[in-house]
Design an enzyme around this catalytic site. Sequence first.
Site, PDB file in Angstrom:
ATOM      1  N   GLY A  78      80.094  36.567  13.100  1.00 34.90           N
ATOM      2  CA  GLY A  78      80.124  37.380  14.593  1.00 34.90           C
ATOM      3  C   GLY A  78      81.222  37.337  14.813  1.00 34.90           C
ATOM      4  O   GLY A  78      82.016  36.895  14.459  1.00 34.90           O
ATOM      5  N   GLY A  80      83.023  38.799  18.923  1.00 30.01           N
ATOM      6  CA  GLY A  80      83.504  39.430  19.940  1.00 30.01           C
ATOM      7  C   GLY A  80      84.603  39.925  20.665  1.00 30.01           C
ATOM      8  O   GLY A  80      85.318  40.465  20.061  1.00 30.01           O
ATOM      9  N   GLY A  81      84.419  40.052  21.683  1.00 25.87           N
ATOM     10  CA  GLY A  81      85.616  40.568  22.418  1.00 25.87           C
ATOM     11  C   GLY A  81      87.191  39.544  22.774  1.00 25.87           C
ATOM     12  O   GLY A  81      88.227  40.184  22.392  1.00 25.87           O
ATOM     13  N   MET A  82      86.425  38.267  22.371  1.00 27.34           N
ATOM     14  CA  MET A  82      87.813  38.057  22.428  1.00 27.34           C
ATOM     15  C   MET A  82      87.534  36.491  21.725  1.00 27.34           C
ATOM     16  O   MET A  82      88.854  36.435  20.407  1.00 27.34           O
ATOM     17  CB  MET A  82      87.306  36.245  23.491  1.00 27.34           C
ATOM     18  CG  MET A  82      87.819  36.955  24.930  1.00 27.34           C
ATOM     19  SD  MET A  82      89.350  37.229  25.430  1.00 27.34           S
ATOM     20  CE  MET A  82      89.344  35.364  26.485  1.00 27.34           C
ATOM     21  N   GLY A  83      87.149  36.590  20.188  1.00 24.51           N
ATOM     22  CA  GLY A  83      86.934  35.982  19.069  1.00 24.51           C
ATOM     23  C   GLY A  83      85.883  36.139  17.948  1.00 24.51           C
ATOM     24  O   GLY A  83      85.395  37.337  17.968  1.00 24.51           O
ATOM     25  N   VAL A  85      83.363  33.903  15.131  1.00 26.59           N
ATOM     26  CA  VAL A  85      82.767  32.815  14.782  1.00 26.59           C
ATOM     27  C   VAL A  85      82.877  32.928  13.364  1.00 26.59           C
ATOM     28  O   VAL A  85      82.579  34.009  13.001  1.00 26.59           O
ATOM     29  CB  VAL A  85      81.920  32.398  15.433  1.00 26.59           C
ATOM     30  CG1 VAL A  85      81.219  31.109  14.934  1.00 26.59           C
ATOM     31  CG2 VAL A  85      81.910  32.447  16.962  1.00 26.59           C
ATOM     32  N   LYS A 100      85.363  28.393  15.658  1.00 23.14           N
ATOM     33  CA  LYS A 100      85.915  29.479  16.735  1.00 23.14           C
ATOM     34  C   LYS A 100      87.091  30.256  16.574  1.00 23.14           C
ATOM     35  O   LYS A 100      87.410  29.139  16.607  1.00 23.14           O
ATOM     36  CB  LYS A 100      84.939  29.503  18.182  1.00 23.14           C
ATOM     37  CG  LYS A 100      85.003  31.000  18.765  1.00 23.14           C
ATOM     38  CD  LYS A 100      83.915  30.822  19.744  1.00 23.14           C
ATOM     39  CE  LYS A 100      84.685  31.748  21.379  1.00 23.14           C
ATOM     40  NZ  LYS A 100      83.576  31.362  22.567  1.00 23.14           N
ATOM     41  N   ASP A 194      77.747  31.855  32.396  1.00 23.50           N
ATOM     42  CA  ASP A 194      77.681  33.056  31.122  1.00 23.50           C
ATOM     43  C   ASP A 194      75.839  33.044  31.172  1.00 23.50           C
ATOM     44  O   ASP A 194      76.072  32.969  29.534  1.00 23.50           O
ATOM     45  CB  ASP A 194      78.185  33.265  30.502  1.00 23.50           C
ATOM     46  CG  ASP A 194      79.048  34.421  28.772  1.00 23.50           C
ATOM     47  OD1 ASP A 194      78.361  35.609  29.790  1.00 23.50           O
ATOM     48  OD2 ASP A 194      79.087  34.167  28.001  1.00 23.50           O
TER      49      ASP A 194
END
Length: 248
Positions: A78, A80-83, A85, A100, A194
């Site tokens: 996957g 995401g906005g930051m990283g 995986v 990650k 979160d």
Amino acid sequence: MTELHSLSTCPACGTGLSAEADSEGLCPRCLVELALDSPTLMEELQQPQEAETLAFGSETIGPGRILGKRYRIRSLLGRGGMGEVWLATDLKLRVDVALKSLRSQLLADPRALEALRQEVRAAREVISPNVCRVFDLAEVEGQELVSMEYIDGITLLDILRMRAPLDLTEAREIASQFLAGLEAIHDAGLVHRDLKPENLMITRSGRVVVMDFGIAKGLGDGRSGMIAGPPAYMSSEQARGSELDARS
């Protein structure tokens, strides 16, 4: 005249289906079971296929590449906005792990790098079968990667999208395990900050696992003045940037 939709049956369990159902011929419950056998099924059904390439520094790499003579990349789990995986095999330990890393455009951002390190520091303090284990922060070819437990399952969000509302017995079991993980997090002196359905994974065997410590905070750290967390799920004090404790 009102058009009537014909009914068909699920080929797996015989449940009646509306002809307008968009579930590839399966009922929602059988679709969940299929998704548990194939963790990437939801992504395949809900969005166009994403290229199986991974950003690593200035390079673009794919499955089969070995990083640092230790991690053989298998697939992208996957983004995401930051990283990102990735699913990889740890050749030294001979186990599957999730790796990650920061997105390539964030590698030079010291705040993003510190957030990655903070995730490792926070998660390593927690010991619970209901919390994703973080093994190490490894430096590979000049880039820092978080090596963590690979959770073979799907998110609670995916399950809710397919067949909400859950029946009481199933919801109670999920909540019980989730709260056990949350208790372990609080016992370690942390507030997760979160918590949302995307960060709860359900494995094939039904184990519930809390994920993602990217913005976790110590219970004694006081008021940060910074607002961080999921808007739909954060407490009012979290939304104000106030001091947090386990009640949040």
